[in-house]
Design an enzyme around this catalytic site. Structure first.
Site, PDB file in Angstrom:
ATOM      1  CG  ASN A  27      49.168  31.696  38.768  1.00 10.59           C
ATOM      2  OD1 ASN A  27      49.130  31.322  39.914  1.00 10.59           O
ATOM      3  ND2 ASN A  27      50.121  31.549  37.913  1.00 10.59           N
ATOM      4  NE  ARG A  28      41.373  33.915  40.935  1.00  6.51           N
ATOM      5  CZ  ARG A  28      40.830  34.905  41.661  1.00  6.51           C
ATOM      6  NH1 ARG A  28      41.205  35.196  42.746  1.00  6.51           N
ATOM      7  NH2 ARG A  28      39.978  35.490  41.028  1.00  6.51           N
TER       8      ARG A  28
END
Ligand code: PMT
Length: 217
Positions: A27-28
């Site tokens: 994820n970011r």
């Protein structure tokens, strides 16, 4: 307010869940929010343990860092680091991980246009810490939401039996994942609500720890 003599355990960054030797689900999260909290707590005299997912940030001064990759590794590292006075879960932990990791690179098959991955739930580290026999006096979660921020954050506060939850909006520029700045709304079980920022993640970490330190006093 000082955190001198307090043991503060912080999780930060994403987790990477391997699919095969070359691919993963991630994820970011950059780790900036959690690292800022660890840095701020160390500056205020706490004994800080930072469990970090795969990020490329330098270790803040005076912080003991444990690097992990997956949700399972983060779970093991956090549990092993207890007891603590305060746990702050700023990591973006994967909710699901592949049921099995392919031993070799998954190859495309001629004429097959889809690939199905079977995923299983990961342990909820934050919820487990909150009911642990060696529960920290304060357990603080984060909620990353794109909408219905208060409703979802308060839901997590109750369901995970937290003392505080810091909600931030994700999916917009200038807050949440990756950016240097953020805006938080902190909710407590007693109906407490405090908006912090928009400000730098460093400033927000200081403000959040102030709210936490007051509750420990
Ligand atoms: O790292 P940055 O780029 O600076 O971005 C910061 C951030 C957006 C990642 C951070 O501010 C943040 O919101 N972190 C929590 C992200 C998240 O996963 O939120 P959630 O709403 O999905 O999870 C709720 C809480 O449960 C979080 O405290 C999370 O750490 C915890 N959790 C979730 C799943 C799981 N299996 N175990 C957990 O402990």
């Amino acid at each position: 307010m000082s955190l001198r003599g307090r043991r503060v355990l912080v999780s930060a960054g994403p987790t990477f869940e391997d699919i095969d030797p070359v691919r993963f689900i991630g994820n970011r999260s950059s780790g900036k929010m959690g690292f800022a909290i660890a840095e701020s707590a160390a500056r205020q005299g706490a004994d800080v343990v930072l469990v970090a997912g795969p990020v490329s940030l330098p270790t803040p001064a005076g912080v003991s860092r444990i690097d992990v990759r997956s949700a399972a590794q983060m779970h093991a590292a956090v549990m092993a680091a207890l007891p603590a006075d305060i746990y702050i879960g700023a990591a973006a932990v994967a909710d699901f991980t592949p049921l099995s990791v392919a031993p070799g690179k998954i190859k495309k098959q001629a004429g097959v246009d889809t690939l199905t991955l079977e995923l299983v739930r990961t342990p909820d580290i934050l919820a487990e810490v909150a009911v642990h026999p060696r529960r920290p006096r304060l357990v603080v979660g984060f909620a990353a939401e794109t909408d219905h921020v208060e409703q979802y954050a308060r839901g997590k506060l109750e369901k995970k039996k937290l003392d505080l939850i810091a909600a931030n909006r994700v999916g917009i520029v200038g807050s949440g994942f990756e950016s240097d700045d953020n805006a938080l709304v902190v909710y407590g079980r007693d109906g407490f609500e405090r908006a912090l920022g928009p400000a730098s993640k460093i400033e927000l970490a200081d403000n959040l720890l102030e709210l936490i330190a007051v509750r420990l006093a």
